[in-house]
Design a protein around this motif. Structure first.
Motif, PDB file in Angstrom:
ATOM      1  N   GLY A  14     -97.696 -36.978  49.170  1.00  0.00           N
ATOM      2  CA  GLY A  14     -98.737 -36.332  48.378  1.00  0.00           C
ATOM      3  C   GLY A  14    -100.262 -36.681  48.938  1.00  0.00           C
ATOM      4  O   GLY A  14    -100.971 -35.854  48.804  1.00  0.00           O
ATOM      5  N   ALA A  15    -100.411 -38.055  49.087  1.00  0.00           N
ATOM      6  CA  ALA A  15    -101.833 -38.304  49.289  1.00  0.00           C
ATOM      7  C   ALA A  15    -102.027 -37.875  50.632  1.00  0.00           C
ATOM      8  O   ALA A  15    -103.410 -37.361  51.023  1.00  0.00           O
ATOM      9  CB  ALA A  15    -101.831 -39.842  49.222  1.00  0.00           C
ATOM     10  N   ALA A  16    -101.332 -37.867  51.386  1.00  0.00           N
ATOM     11  CA  ALA A  16    -101.685 -37.227  53.012  1.00  0.00           C
ATOM     12  C   ALA A  16    -101.747 -35.792  52.831  1.00  0.00           C
ATOM     13  O   ALA A  16    -102.494 -34.940  53.502  1.00  0.00           O
ATOM     14  CB  ALA A  16    -100.596 -37.609  53.995  1.00  0.00           C
ATOM     15  N   ALA A  17    -100.911 -35.089  51.896  1.00  0.00           N
ATOM     16  CA  ALA A  17    -101.166 -33.544  51.546  1.00  0.00           C
ATOM     17  C   ALA A  17    -102.443 -33.148  51.121  1.00  0.00           C
ATOM     18  O   ALA A  17    -103.141 -32.196  51.540  1.00  0.00           O
ATOM     19  CB  ALA A  17     -99.858 -33.297  50.705  1.00  0.00           C
ATOM     20  N   ALA A  18    -102.835 -33.961  50.201  1.00  0.00           N
ATOM     21  CA  ALA A  18    -104.524 -33.951  49.638  1.00  0.00           C
ATOM     22  C   ALA A  18    -105.335 -34.185  50.829  1.00  0.00           C
ATOM     23  O   ALA A  18    -106.360 -33.118  50.939  1.00  0.00           O
ATOM     24  CB  ALA A  18    -104.654 -34.959  48.531  1.00  0.00           C
ATOM     25  N   ALA A  19    -105.314 -35.131  51.559  1.00  0.00           N
ATOM     26  CA  ALA A  19    -106.267 -35.217  52.696  1.00  0.00           C
ATOM     27  C   ALA A  19    -105.988 -34.060  53.707  1.00  0.00           C
ATOM     28  O   ALA A  19    -107.061 -33.762  54.333  1.00  0.00           O
ATOM     29  CB  ALA A  19    -105.787 -36.390  53.339  1.00  0.00           C
ATOM     30  N   PHE A  20    -104.721 -33.750  53.795  1.00  0.00           N
ATOM     31  CA  PHE A  20    -104.695 -32.381  54.958  1.00  0.00           C
ATOM     32  C   PHE A  20    -105.374 -31.307  54.301  1.00  0.00           C
ATOM     33  O   PHE A  20    -105.932 -30.253  55.042  1.00  0.00           O
ATOM     34  CB  PHE A  20    -103.150 -32.209  55.299  1.00  0.00           C
ATOM     35  CG  PHE A  20    -102.982 -31.032  56.113  1.00  0.00           C
ATOM     36  CD1 PHE A  20    -103.371 -31.170  57.369  1.00  0.00           C
ATOM     37  CD2 PHE A  20    -102.770 -29.744  55.528  1.00  0.00           C
ATOM     38  CE1 PHE A  20    -103.202 -30.117  58.268  1.00  0.00           C
ATOM     39  CE2 PHE A  20    -102.439 -28.514  56.554  1.00  0.00           C
ATOM     40  CZ  PHE A  20    -102.609 -28.955  57.907  1.00  0.00           C
ATOM     41  N   GLY A  21    -105.162 -30.991  52.878  1.00  0.00           N
ATOM     42  CA  GLY A  21    -105.973 -29.950  52.460  1.00  0.00           C
ATOM     43  C   GLY A  21    -107.368 -30.015  52.700  1.00  0.00           C
ATOM     44  O   GLY A  21    -108.138 -28.810  53.187  1.00  0.00           O
ATOM     45  N   ALA A  22    -108.133 -31.357  52.658  1.00  0.00           N
ATOM     46  CA  ALA A  22    -109.554 -31.284  52.853  1.00  0.00           C
ATOM     47  C   ALA A  22    -109.689 -31.172  54.438  1.00  0.00           C
ATOM     48  O   ALA A  22    -110.809 -30.385  54.745  1.00  0.00           O
ATOM     49  CB  ALA A  22    -109.776 -32.940  52.543  1.00  0.00           C
ATOM     50  N   TYR A  23    -108.902 -31.654  55.221  1.00  0.00           N
ATOM     51  CA  TYR A  23    -109.019 -31.366  56.779  1.00  0.00           C
ATOM     52  C   TYR A  23    -109.174 -29.800  56.921  1.00  0.00           C
ATOM     53  O   TYR A  23    -109.554 -29.455  57.757  1.00  0.00           O
ATOM     54  CB  TYR A  23    -107.826 -31.905  57.325  1.00  0.00           C
ATOM     55  CG  TYR A  23    -107.587 -31.598  58.932  1.00  0.00           C
ATOM     56  CD1 TYR A  23    -107.905 -32.383  59.821  1.00  0.00           C
ATOM     57  CD2 TYR A  23    -106.635 -30.697  59.099  1.00  0.00           C
ATOM     58  CE1 TYR A  23    -107.435 -32.150  61.069  1.00  0.00           C
ATOM     59  CE2 TYR A  23    -106.247 -30.261  60.315  1.00  0.00           C
ATOM     60  CZ  TYR A  23    -106.896 -30.810  61.397  1.00  0.00           C
ATOM     61  OH  TYR A  23    -106.406 -30.375  62.757  1.00  0.00           O
ATOM     62  N   ALA A  24    -107.875 -29.147  56.461  1.00  0.00           N
ATOM     63  CA  ALA A  24    -108.100 -27.681  56.701  1.00  0.00           C
ATOM     64  C   ALA A  24    -109.214 -26.915  56.291  1.00  0.00           C
ATOM     65  O   ALA A  24    -109.534 -26.060  56.960  1.00  0.00           O
ATOM     66  CB  ALA A  24    -106.782 -27.093  56.132  1.00  0.00           C
ATOM     67  N   ARG A  25    -109.773 -27.302  54.930  1.00  0.00           N
ATOM     68  CA  ARG A  25    -110.852 -26.593  54.613  1.00  0.00           C
ATOM     69  C   ARG A  25    -112.152 -27.108  55.594  1.00  0.00           C
ATOM     70  O   ARG A  25    -112.936 -26.141  56.071  1.00  0.00           O
ATOM     71  CB  ARG A  25    -111.238 -27.169  53.473  1.00  0.00           C
ATOM     72  CG  ARG A  25    -112.436 -26.607  52.572  1.00  0.00           C
ATOM     73  CD  ARG A  25    -112.714 -26.802  51.054  1.00  0.00           C
ATOM     74  NE  ARG A  25    -112.446 -28.118  50.610  1.00  0.00           N
ATOM     75  CZ  ARG A  25    -112.310 -28.500  49.546  1.00  0.00           C
ATOM     76  NH1 ARG A  25    -111.776 -27.708  48.513  1.00  0.00           N
ATOM     77  NH2 ARG A  25    -112.013 -29.945  49.372  1.00  0.00           N
ATOM     78  N   GLU A  26    -112.233 -28.270  55.940  1.00  0.00           N
ATOM     79  CA  GLU A  26    -113.337 -28.625  56.812  1.00  0.00           C
ATOM     80  C   GLU A  26    -113.501 -28.090  57.770  1.00  0.00           C
ATOM     81  O   GLU A  26    -114.397 -27.743  58.541  1.00  0.00           O
ATOM     82  CB  GLU A  26    -113.224 -30.302  56.830  1.00  0.00           C
ATOM     83  CG  GLU A  26    -114.090 -30.814  57.781  1.00  0.00           C
ATOM     84  CD  GLU A  26    -115.654 -31.091  57.176  1.00  0.00           C
ATOM     85  OE1 GLU A  26    -116.582 -31.310  57.871  1.00  0.00           O
ATOM     86  OE2 GLU A  26    -115.844 -30.856  55.927  1.00  0.00           O
ATOM     87  N   LEU A  27    -112.228 -27.937  58.651  1.00  0.00           N
ATOM     88  CA  LEU A  27    -112.066 -27.206  60.172  1.00  0.00           C
ATOM     89  C   LEU A  27    -112.035 -25.643  59.937  1.00  0.00           C
ATOM     90  O   LEU A  27    -111.900 -25.025  61.044  1.00  0.00           O
ATOM     91  CB  LEU A  27    -110.992 -27.717  60.747  1.00  0.00           C
ATOM     92  CG  LEU A  27    -111.127 -29.076  61.669  1.00  0.00           C
ATOM     93  CD1 LEU A  27    -111.369 -30.054  60.592  1.00  0.00           C
ATOM     94  CD2 LEU A  27    -109.973 -29.358  62.450  1.00  0.00           C
ATOM     95  N   GLY A  28    -112.270 -25.130  58.593  1.00  0.00           N
ATOM     96  CA  GLY A  28    -112.138 -23.609  58.551  1.00  0.00           C
ATOM     97  C   GLY A  28    -110.630 -22.839  58.912  1.00  0.00           C
ATOM     98  O   GLY A  28    -110.744 -21.851  59.309  1.00  0.00           O
ATOM     99  N   LEU A  29    -109.888 -23.757  58.715  1.00  0.00           N
ATOM    100  CA  LEU A  29    -108.300 -23.199  59.097  1.00  0.00           C
ATOM    101  C   LEU A  29    -107.860 -22.354  58.026  1.00  0.00           C
ATOM    102  O   LEU A  29    -107.033 -21.479  58.424  1.00  0.00           O
ATOM    103  CB  LEU A  29    -107.448 -24.242  59.239  1.00  0.00           C
ATOM    104  CG  LEU A  29    -107.654 -25.496  60.282  1.00  0.00           C
ATOM    105  CD1 LEU A  29    -106.535 -26.565  60.486  1.00  0.00           C
ATOM    106  CD2 LEU A  29    -107.725 -24.660  61.498  1.00  0.00           C
ATOM    107  N   VAL A  30    -108.491 -22.359  56.962  1.00  0.00           N
ATOM    108  CA  VAL A  30    -107.980 -21.750  55.626  1.00  0.00           C
ATOM    109  C   VAL A  30    -109.279 -21.056  55.064  1.00  0.00           C
ATOM    110  O   VAL A  30    -110.389 -21.870  54.836  1.00  0.00           O
ATOM    111  CB  VAL A  30    -107.030 -22.236  54.859  1.00  0.00           C
ATOM    112  CG1 VAL A  30    -105.775 -22.816  55.704  1.00  0.00           C
ATOM    113  CG2 VAL A  30    -107.686 -23.508  54.120  1.00  0.00           C
ATOM    114  N   PRO A  31    -108.909 -19.867  54.092  1.00  0.00           N
ATOM    115  CA  PRO A  31    -110.221 -19.501  53.229  1.00  0.00           C
ATOM    116  C   PRO A  31    -110.484 -20.866  52.362  1.00  0.00           C
ATOM    117  O   PRO A  31    -109.925 -21.472  51.940  1.00  0.00           O
ATOM    118  CB  PRO A  31    -109.641 -18.480  52.396  1.00  0.00           C
ATOM    119  CG  PRO A  31    -108.499 -17.880  53.295  1.00  0.00           C
ATOM    120  CD  PRO A  31    -108.018 -19.056  53.911  1.00  0.00           C
TER     121      PRO A  31
END
Length: 298
Positions: A240-257
């Motif tokens: 779960g901790a990595a999932a939260a970090a990945f959410g931040a990663y995906a947003r930071e890189l503009g991979l998702v809305p």
């Protein structure tokens, strides 16, 4: 059922839950101690080591609660078999569900004061199954050094041409630090046989909790794996901790809305499938991670 494991007397009740699944044989097993008030800094890691799960959460109720909040407040520490970690998502989900079940509500809201910061957790029920949603501390994403990425790839026995160029390596944090590396194919992700001492040495130098290996299946669906040698575990089944970090990663890189719901599948290659839901909200930098949890019978 429960087990009694402790280096202190009297022995605390140690609950066993599987997080991010409705099957006790799936997801990620976690230990949960709902009353750790009598445990010292030697007893907690000893219990975690004997239990052998990737993490065990130790909760101590605050009295009175934190000013300005109506939710029950718990100080929480997380121990892997080899180390204490600042934050653990799957043990947080398991602990929140365990609290709701103990309190007889099946639902509720809690505030976990973790070494990484305050983490609100809400529990509801979906189809009669308890589900917890944690809200991360403020995340951040940073560049990963080229030499460090090269060393990680060498430890993993991956080559640079096996990576997804659209998901470049980064270090992401949402309570703990994770190096995100994306595979170009599902087959590459499925074949994980790494140099444990070499990867552990790199992770300790960079202060990483896991290396999150990712394969994008569609716009909002991902397959992930998380080597966790610094905790004494070859691989974490659902993180779960990595999932939260990945959410931040995906947003930071503009991979998702900016407002998105992502589905992460983890543990399939270990025979312990789990599903993690990551929610991003525009205007709120924090990341929400949701999942079910179920008691593991003795």
């Amino acid at each position: 059922m429960t087990t009694n494991d402790s280096a202190a007397s009297p022995s605390p009740e140690v609950l066993r839950y599987a997080a991010f699944t409705t099957d006790p044989a799936g997801g990620n097993p976690a230990g949960v101690v709902l009353d750790a008030a009598g445990l010292d800094d030697a007893a907690m890691p000893a219990i975690a080591a004997r239990l052998g799960y990737s993490e065990t959460a130790f909760l101590t109720a605050r009295n009175p609660g934190a000013p300005g909040t109506a939710e029950p407040v718990y100080d929480v520490r997380y121990f892997a078999p080899k180390a204490e970690v600042p934050f653990c998502g799957h043990a947080t989900v398991a602990a929140a569900v365990a609290l709701a079940e103990r309190d007889g509500t099946g639902a509720g809201g809690y505030l976990f004061a973790t070494p990484a910061g305050e983490v609100p957790v809400a529990v509801d029920t979906v189809g009669g199954v308890p589900r917890a949603t944690l809200t991360s501390v403020a995340p951040h994403v940073e560049a990963a050094g080229a030499d460090d990425v090269a060393e990680a790839l060498a430890a993993l026995d991956w080559s640079a041409d096996e990576l997804d160029a659209d998901l470049p390596p980064r270090i992401a944090f949402a309570g703990a630090r994770h190096l995100v590396i994306a595979a170009a194919t599902r087959d590459r992700l499925a074949r994980l046989d790494y140099d444990v001492p070499r990867l552990e040495a790199l992770m300790r130098r960079l202060g990483l909790t896991t290396v999150q290996l990712v394969r994008r299946a569609s716009a909002d669906v991902f397959h992930v794996r998380d080597p966790f040698p610094v905790g004494g575990v070859v691989e974490d089944p659902a993180t779960g901790a990595a999932a939260a970090a990945f959410g931040a990663y995906a947003r930071e890189l503009g991979l998702v809305p900016a407002t998105s719901v992502l589905t992460l599948h983890q543990g399939e290659d270990m025979g312990r499938p789990g599903v993690l839901t990551v929610t991003l909200r525009e205007g709120d930098e924090r990341v929400r991670v949701s999942g079910t949890a179920v008691r593991i019978p003795a």
